[in-house]
Design a protein around this motif. Sequence first.
Motif, PDB file in Angstrom:
ATOM      1  N   LYS A 106       0.823  -0.991  -0.054  1.00 45.80           N
ATOM      2  CA  LYS A 106       0.032   0.136   0.003  1.00 45.80           C
ATOM      3  C   LYS A 106       0.721   1.200  -0.357  1.00 45.80           C
ATOM      4  CE  LYS A 106      -3.607   0.301   3.046  1.00 45.80           C
ATOM      5  NZ  LYS A 106      -4.272   0.590   4.389  1.00 45.80           N
ATOM      6  N   MET A 143      -4.870   6.620  -1.105  1.00 53.68           N
ATOM      7  CA  MET A 143      -4.329   4.985  -0.562  1.00 53.68           C
ATOM      8  C   MET A 143      -4.091   4.620  -2.230  1.00 53.68           C
ATOM      9  SD  MET A 143      -5.515   3.258   2.583  1.00 53.68           S
ATOM     10  CE  MET A 143      -7.440   3.548   2.263  1.00 53.68           C
ATOM     11  N   ILE A 145      -3.899   0.535  -2.963  1.00 56.32           N
ATOM     12  CA  ILE A 145      -3.782  -0.630  -2.350  1.00 56.32           C
ATOM     13  C   ILE A 145      -3.497  -1.766  -3.472  1.00 56.32           C
ATOM     14  CG2 ILE A 145      -4.828  -2.064  -0.690  1.00 56.32           C
ATOM     15  CD1 ILE A 145      -6.849   0.627  -0.896  1.00 56.32           C
ATOM     16  N   LYS A 147      -3.045  -5.323  -3.046  1.00 58.69           N
ATOM     17  CA  LYS A 147      -3.121  -6.336  -2.131  1.00 58.69           C
ATOM     18  C   LYS A 147      -2.201  -7.576  -2.914  1.00 58.69           C
ATOM     19  CE  LYS A 147      -7.310  -7.405  -0.340  1.00 58.69           C
ATOM     20  NZ  LYS A 147      -7.314  -7.472   1.179  1.00 58.69           N
ATOM     21  N   HIS A 158      -8.196  -7.681   5.399  1.00 55.67           N
ATOM     22  CA  HIS A 158      -8.228  -6.403   5.850  1.00 55.67           C
ATOM     23  C   HIS A 158      -9.389  -6.628   6.996  1.00 55.67           C
ATOM     24  CE1 HIS A 158      -7.187  -1.811   5.914  1.00 55.67           C
ATOM     25  NE2 HIS A 158      -8.050  -2.040   7.070  1.00 55.67           N
ATOM     26  N   HIS A 161     -13.865  -3.061   9.727  1.00 55.74           N
ATOM     27  CA  HIS A 161     -13.478  -1.797  10.513  1.00 55.74           C
ATOM     28  C   HIS A 161     -14.372  -0.794  10.010  1.00 55.74           C
ATOM     29  CE1 HIS A 161     -11.183  -1.316   6.783  1.00 55.74           C
ATOM     30  NE2 HIS A 161     -11.002  -0.040   7.091  1.00 55.74           N
ATOM     31  N   ASP A 163     -13.770   3.428   8.837  1.00 59.66           N
ATOM     32  CA  ASP A 163     -12.749   4.407   8.666  1.00 59.66           C
ATOM     33  C   ASP A 163     -12.697   5.522   9.443  1.00 59.66           C
ATOM     34  OD1 ASP A 163     -11.733   2.741   6.737  1.00 59.66           O
ATOM     35  OD2 ASP A 163     -12.744   3.861   5.007  1.00 59.66           O
ATOM     36  N   TRP A 179     -13.596   4.714  -3.764  1.00 59.20           N
ATOM     37  CA  TRP A 179     -12.615   3.538  -3.704  1.00 59.20           C
ATOM     38  C   TRP A 179     -12.657   3.025  -5.323  1.00 59.20           C
ATOM     39  CZ3 TRP A 179     -12.687  -1.636  -4.819  1.00 59.20           C
ATOM     40  CH2 TRP A 179     -11.753  -2.656  -4.200  1.00 59.20           C
ATOM     41  N   LEU A 192     -13.905  -5.975  -1.681  1.00 52.22           N
ATOM     42  CA  LEU A 192     -14.454  -5.117  -0.395  1.00 52.22           C
ATOM     43  C   LEU A 192     -15.614  -5.943   0.018  1.00 52.22           C
ATOM     44  CD1 LEU A 192     -14.641  -1.340  -1.040  1.00 52.22           C
ATOM     45  CD2 LEU A 192     -12.916  -2.841   0.323  1.00 52.22           C
ATOM     46  N   HIS A 250     -16.819  -2.448   7.080  1.00 52.06           N
ATOM     47  CA  HIS A 250     -16.362  -2.831   5.646  1.00 52.06           C
ATOM     48  C   HIS A 250     -14.848  -3.638   5.953  1.00 52.06           C
ATOM     49  CE1 HIS A 250     -14.199   0.744   5.703  1.00 52.06           C
ATOM     50  NE2 HIS A 250     -13.314   0.441   4.841  1.00 52.06           N
ATOM     51  N   SER A 252     -11.756  -6.322   3.722  1.00 53.38           N
ATOM     52  CA  SER A 252     -11.588  -7.306   2.277  1.00 53.38           C
ATOM     53  C   SER A 252     -10.932  -8.326   2.617  1.00 53.38           C
ATOM     54  CB  SER A 252     -10.727  -6.282   1.379  1.00 53.38           C
ATOM     55  OG  SER A 252      -9.307  -6.086   1.752  1.00 53.38           O
ATOM     56  N   ARG A 261      -3.719  -7.330  -6.428  1.00 54.49           N
ATOM     57  CA  ARG A 261      -4.964  -6.605  -6.584  1.00 54.49           C
ATOM     58  C   ARG A 261      -5.122  -5.168  -6.337  1.00 54.49           C
ATOM     59  NH1 ARG A 261      -8.812  -5.382  -2.211  1.00 54.49           N
ATOM     60  NH2 ARG A 261      -7.561  -3.527  -2.739  1.00 54.49           N
TER      61      ARG A 261
HETATM   62  O1  LIG Z   1      -8.629  -2.204  -0.492  1.00 56.31           O
HETATM   63  C1  LIG Z   1      -8.975  -2.946   0.398  1.00 56.31           C
HETATM   64  O2  LIG Z   1      -8.555  -4.150   0.497  1.00 56.31           O
HETATM   65  C2  LIG Z   1      -9.408  -2.551   1.787  1.00 56.31           C
HETATM   66  C3  LIG Z   1      -9.132  -1.073   2.172  1.00 56.31           C
HETATM   67  C4  LIG Z   1      -9.840  -0.489   3.448  1.00 56.31           C
HETATM   68  O3  LIG Z   1     -10.785  -0.880   3.724  1.00 56.31           O
HETATM   69  C5  LIG Z   1      -8.957   0.625   3.996  1.00 56.31           C
HETATM   70  O4  LIG Z   1      -7.718   0.729   3.779  1.00 56.31           O
HETATM   71  O5  LIG Z   1      -9.702   1.209   4.951  1.00 56.31           O
END
Ligand SMILES: O=C(O)CCC(=O)C(=O)O
Length: 324
Positions: A106, A143, A145, A147, A158, A161, A163, A179, A192, A250, A252, A261
């Motif tokens: 990330k 961000m 990301i 993965k 992930h 949680h 944000d 996103w 997600l 949310h 992932s 990814r």
């Molecule tokens: O892209 C992801 O895998 C989740 C990202 C996410 O939920 C976050 O960074 O808050």
Amino acid sequence: MSSRNISQDLDTECWVVIFRLDLFEIYLFFRYTQHNAVLSLEQRKFYEENGFLVIKSLVSDADIQRFRDQFERICRGEVKPEQMMIMRDVSIAKSEYIPSERMISKIQDFQEDKELFRYCTLPEILKYVECFTGPNIMAMHTMLINKPPDSGKKTSRHPLHQDLLYFPFRPSNKIVCAWTAMEHIDRNNGCLCVLPGTHKGPLKPHDYPQWEGGVNLMFYGIQDYDEKTPRVHLVMEKGDTVFFHPLLIHGSGWNRTQGYRKAISCHFASADCHYIDVKGTSQEIVEREVMELVHRLYGIPKDTSLQDVFRLGGQLVKGRRTNL
Ligand SMILES: O=C(O)CCC(=O)C(=O)O
């Protein structure tokens, strides 16, 4: 959540929209979306109810290719914008680290990188963001990301949680995440997963999950969500963009493929929001950890506040910088 967090988030606006159908007047109560001509009534109702909204094919292939190219330049160490944070998966030992796409899970805070930051200024993104924030828009957190294929320890997950845990500003209803999938994303490569409707609840207590294989830095998870709350896995194509509320629960899944990814995202907030002091609240753990990190990386004094970090990094992308 402490009572302090609750009271600091109460000053959200509510909207009443009136439709006239012949002799009838229909009143709809909107709390989470703004009145403008972009969202259809169906879309507004969907976001109000669920806390997220997917817009198909919003970002062009050409733009996504540009973000991908720039990410690769960053991975090769050809560019290193100031303030950008580069993260690796916990499964990669520090000693193994060499700059390459395989090592970087990330990048965060790319506001100084003109090429990646274009994402936060795309008119097609801002058009939708305005439906949630109103006209004065700040890009507060960015961000990309990447993965990684999971090593078998499931560290690429992930945890579930919210944000808002990371943000020292309110009201939450004037914050939204965009996103964008940079390729086809489904359960195989860790899409997600959202818990619809949870944006209507409070900020819940978070902590690091007790995972056998270890947990990535800042991957806090909710401890006490209701296992029975339905989950929706968002299968998305390249360019599809989901907008979601900062209280929406949310996370992932783990990446079972051999590919990396990719998704790019930005949290936007209304410039009319105000900062809050997170000391004495459930967000204090994040402030402490972020300050340790920025002290270690950039020598920023430890007694700087989370507010200062956002005040410094936040960028106006539309309208006027009224407050934040
Ligand atoms: O892209 C992801 O895998 C989740 C990202 C996410 O939920 C976050 O960074 O808050």
